[in-house]
Design a protein around this motif. Structure first.
Motif, PDB file in Angstrom:
ATOM      1  N   ALA A 134     -23.527   8.370  -1.001  1.00 45.10           N
ATOM      2  CA  ALA A 134     -24.783   7.851  -1.560  1.00 45.10           C
ATOM      3  C   ALA A 134     -24.822   8.084  -3.062  1.00 45.10           C
ATOM      4  O   ALA A 134     -24.133   8.955  -3.601  1.00 45.10           O
ATOM      5  N   VAL A 135     -25.636   7.257  -3.697  1.00 45.47           N
ATOM      6  CA  VAL A 135     -26.034   7.452  -5.088  1.00 45.47           C
ATOM      7  C   VAL A 135     -27.493   7.895  -5.033  1.00 45.47           C
ATOM      8  O   VAL A 135     -28.299   7.284  -4.324  1.00 45.47           O
ATOM      9  N   ALA A 136     -27.840   8.976  -5.741  1.00 43.44           N
ATOM     10  CA  ALA A 136     -29.230   9.430  -5.735  1.00 43.44           C
ATOM     11  C   ALA A 136     -30.119   8.336  -6.324  1.00 43.44           C
ATOM     12  O   ALA A 136     -29.852   7.843  -7.415  1.00 43.44           O
ATOM     13  N   PRO A 137     -31.164   7.925  -5.609  1.00 42.39           N
ATOM     14  CA  PRO A 137     -32.046   6.878  -6.122  1.00 42.39           C
ATOM     15  C   PRO A 137     -32.727   7.303  -7.421  1.00 42.39           C
ATOM     16  O   PRO A 137     -33.060   8.486  -7.587  1.00 42.39           O
ATOM     17  N   ARG A 164       0.831  -1.206   0.000  1.00 39.29           N
ATOM     18  CA  ARG A 164       0.000   0.000   0.000  1.00 39.29           C
ATOM     19  C   ARG A 164       0.861   1.250   0.000  1.00 39.29           C
ATOM     20  O   ARG A 164       1.922   1.288   0.594  1.00 39.29           O
ATOM     21  N   THR A 165       0.366   2.252  -0.698  1.00 36.22           N
ATOM     22  CA  THR A 165       1.024   3.551  -0.621  1.00 36.22           C
ATOM     23  C   THR A 165       0.266   4.366   0.419  1.00 36.22           C
ATOM     24  O   THR A 165      -0.169   3.829   1.420  1.00 36.22           O
ATOM     25  N   ALA A 166       0.076   5.631   0.189  1.00 34.53           N
ATOM     26  CA  ALA A 166      -0.670   6.508   1.096  1.00 34.53           C
ATOM     27  C   ALA A 166      -0.172   6.343   2.520  1.00 34.53           C
ATOM     28  O   ALA A 166       1.010   6.121   2.761  1.00 34.53           O
ATOM     29  N   SER A 167      -1.028   6.446   3.475  1.00 34.73           N
ATOM     30  CA  SER A 167      -0.590   6.506   4.872  1.00 34.73           C
ATOM     31  C   SER A 167      -0.558   5.123   5.501  1.00 34.73           C
ATOM     32  O   SER A 167      -0.209   4.984   6.651  1.00 34.73           O
ATOM     33  N   GLY A 168      -0.953   4.114   4.759  1.00 32.86           N
ATOM     34  CA  GLY A 168      -1.067   2.802   5.381  1.00 32.86           C
ATOM     35  C   GLY A 168      -2.424   2.590   6.008  1.00 32.86           C
ATOM     36  O   GLY A 168      -2.758   1.486   6.403  1.00 32.86           O
ATOM     37  N   ARG A 169      -3.244   3.673   6.103  1.00 34.82           N
ATOM     38  CA  ARG A 169      -4.600   3.518   6.603  1.00 34.82           C
ATOM     39  C   ARG A 169      -5.570   3.654   5.432  1.00 34.82           C
ATOM     40  O   ARG A 169      -5.240   4.249   4.414  1.00 34.82           O
ATOM     41  N   LEU A 170      -6.739   3.070   5.599  1.00 42.24           N
ATOM     42  CA  LEU A 170      -7.735   3.100   4.523  1.00 42.24           C
ATOM     43  C   LEU A 170      -8.856   4.061   4.918  1.00 42.24           C
ATOM     44  O   LEU A 170      -9.417   3.966   6.014  1.00 42.24           O
ATOM     45  N   GLN A 171      -9.167   5.006   4.020  1.00 37.45           N
ATOM     46  CA  GLN A 171     -10.281   5.932   4.237  1.00 37.45           C
ATOM     47  C   GLN A 171     -11.586   5.220   3.869  1.00 37.45           C
ATOM     48  O   GLN A 171     -11.681   4.637   2.780  1.00 37.45           O
ATOM     49  N   VAL A 172     -12.565   5.292   4.738  1.00 40.56           N
ATOM     50  CA  VAL A 172     -13.810   4.554   4.511  1.00 40.56           C
ATOM     51  C   VAL A 172     -15.018   5.474   4.628  1.00 40.56           C
ATOM     52  O   VAL A 172     -15.179   6.194   5.617  1.00 40.56           O
ATOM     53  N   PHE A 173     -15.858   5.459   3.583  1.00 42.67           N
ATOM     54  CA  PHE A 173     -17.145   6.144   3.604  1.00 42.67           C
ATOM     55  C   PHE A 173     -18.228   5.079   3.825  1.00 42.67           C
ATOM     56  O   PHE A 173     -18.198   4.028   3.185  1.00 42.67           O
ATOM     57  N   VAL A 174     -19.161   5.367   4.701  1.00 44.26           N
ATOM     58  CA  VAL A 174     -20.311   4.476   4.883  1.00 44.26           C
ATOM     59  C   VAL A 174     -21.343   4.831   3.818  1.00 44.26           C
ATOM     60  O   VAL A 174     -21.777   5.989   3.720  1.00 44.26           O
ATOM     61  N   GLN A 175     -21.718   3.846   3.004  1.00 39.41           N
ATOM     62  CA  GLN A 175     -22.695   4.111   1.943  1.00 39.41           C
ATOM     63  C   GLN A 175     -24.110   4.038   2.493  1.00 39.41           C
ATOM     64  O   GLN A 175     -24.492   3.066   3.154  1.00 39.41           O
ATOM     65  N   VAL A 176     -24.885   5.078   2.192  1.00 42.94           N
ATOM     66  CA  VAL A 176     -26.256   5.182   2.672  1.00 42.94           C
ATOM     67  C   VAL A 176     -27.208   4.841   1.528  1.00 42.94           C
ATOM     68  O   VAL A 176     -27.072   5.369   0.420  1.00 42.94           O
ATOM     69  N   SER A 177     -28.167   3.960   1.822  1.00 42.67           N
ATOM     70  CA  SER A 177     -29.232   3.690   0.866  1.00 42.67           C
ATOM     71  C   SER A 177     -30.391   4.600   1.210  1.00 42.67           C
ATOM     72  O   SER A 177     -31.078   4.406   2.210  1.00 42.67           O
ATOM     73  N   LEU A 178     -30.618   5.638   0.395  1.00 40.74           N
ATOM     74  CA  LEU A 178     -31.610   6.651   0.756  1.00 40.74           C
ATOM     75  C   LEU A 178     -33.035   6.149   0.575  1.00 40.74           C
ATOM     76  O   LEU A 178     -33.947   6.607   1.249  1.00 40.74           O
ATOM     77  N   ASP A 179     -33.244   5.183  -0.328  1.00 43.40           N
ATOM     78  CA  ASP A 179     -34.600   4.675  -0.536  1.00 43.40           C
ATOM     79  C   ASP A 179     -34.781   3.266   0.018  1.00 43.40           C
ATOM     80  O   ASP A 179     -35.836   2.665  -0.133  1.00 43.40           O
ATOM     81  N   GLY A 180     -33.744   2.730   0.663  1.00 41.59           N
ATOM     82  CA  GLY A 180     -33.867   1.412   1.277  1.00 41.59           C
ATOM     83  C   GLY A 180     -33.836   0.254   0.294  1.00 41.59           C
ATOM     84  O   GLY A 180     -34.030  -0.895   0.696  1.00 41.59           O
ATOM     85  N   ASP A 181     -33.574   0.530  -0.987  1.00 42.40           N
ATOM     86  CA  ASP A 181     -33.507  -0.558  -1.968  1.00 42.40           C
ATOM     87  C   ASP A 181     -32.163  -1.281  -1.825  1.00 42.40           C
ATOM     88  O   ASP A 181     -31.118  -0.690  -2.072  1.00 42.40           O
TER      89      ASP A 181
END
Ligand SMILES: *Cc1c(COP(=O)(O)O)cnc(C)c1O
Length: 221
Positions: free
Chosen positions: A155-158, A107-124
């Motif tokens: 998120a991805v817009a539903p 791995r390059t970068a800092s050795g840590r992984l940046q993580v986004f929590v993905q939100v399902s806005l319509d629950g699909d």
């Protein structure tokens, strides 16, 4: 910028899925520092190819598509960020993966992984993402993992929603997460078709493919 935002506050993630490694090299030579892919298999191969070309060692690779936990070890070897974390099992799998990968120094970068929590806005569930009520617990899990940094939410817009409504709801979820995790200021939102609305609503990372590289063949896209 039309939305009154400072351009420095918005990172362009150039989505290169279905495109050849030579496109990644070309983007890097134009100064693009962040590229996005939606499938581990394709991303891993392209990352290796771009690496062999010897360009842009500082290029950051973002995994923006749905991720199975059996791909976590692979993703942890090349990704700087994952935008699609949507279940607890992935937290443990990615954390273990980064631990293993960092000892191999692949791995390059800092050795840590940046993580986004993905939100399902319509629950699909088909498009991935956790429903809003599950997001705080997932955010806590990411924040306490040894090798992961909680970057924020994505998120991805539903389909069929006004982008303004989608990104306002995402901004509300992001605000809830920031109450517990003040440094998790990232909002990954906006694609070619809706990036202006996303930026107006506070996006910090736009994921743009076709507007940069032209439309993809429909069967591969
Ligand atoms: C393909 C993809 C994008 C980019 O989409 P465009 O419409 O080509 O800009 C952004 N985010 C995700 C999750 C994608 O899969």
């Amino acid at each position: 910028m039309a939305a009154g935002r400072n351009p420095d506050d918005v990172t362009l993630v150039a989505v290169t899925k279905t495109r050849p490694a030579s496109d990644v090299v070309a983007l890097a030579s134009l100064g693009v520092g962040d590229v996005g892919e939606n499938k581990d298999q394709e991303a891993r191969a392209k990352h290796a190819e771009v690496g062999e070309a010897g360009v842009a060692p500082a290029l950051r690779w973002h995994l923006v598509g749905q991720l199975q936990s059996n791909k976590a070890n692979s993703v942890a070897r090349y990704a700087a960020a994952v935008h699609s974390l949507d279940r607890a099992k992935l937290v443990a799998a990615l954390d273990r993966g980064v631990n293993r990968a960092s000892s191999a120094r692949e791995r390059t970068a800092s050795g840590r992984l940046q993580v986004f929590v993905q939100v399902s806005l319509d629950g699909d569930p088909d498009r991935g993402g956790a429903v809003s009520a599950e997001v705080p617990a997932l955010a806590d899990a990411v924040a306490t993992a040894a090798y992961l940094d909680l970057a924020g939410v994505m998120a991805v817009a539903p389909g069929g929603w006004e982008p303004e409504r989608a990104f306002a709801e995402l901004a509300a979820v992001a605000a809830v997460v920031r109450q517990q995790h003040p440094t998790a200021t990232g909002i990954s939102a906006g694609m070619s078709g809706d990036l202006e609305a996303a930026i107006a609503a506070g996006s910090t990372h736009v994921r743009v493919g076709s507007a940069l590289l032209g439309s993809r063949p429909p069967l591969l896209g």
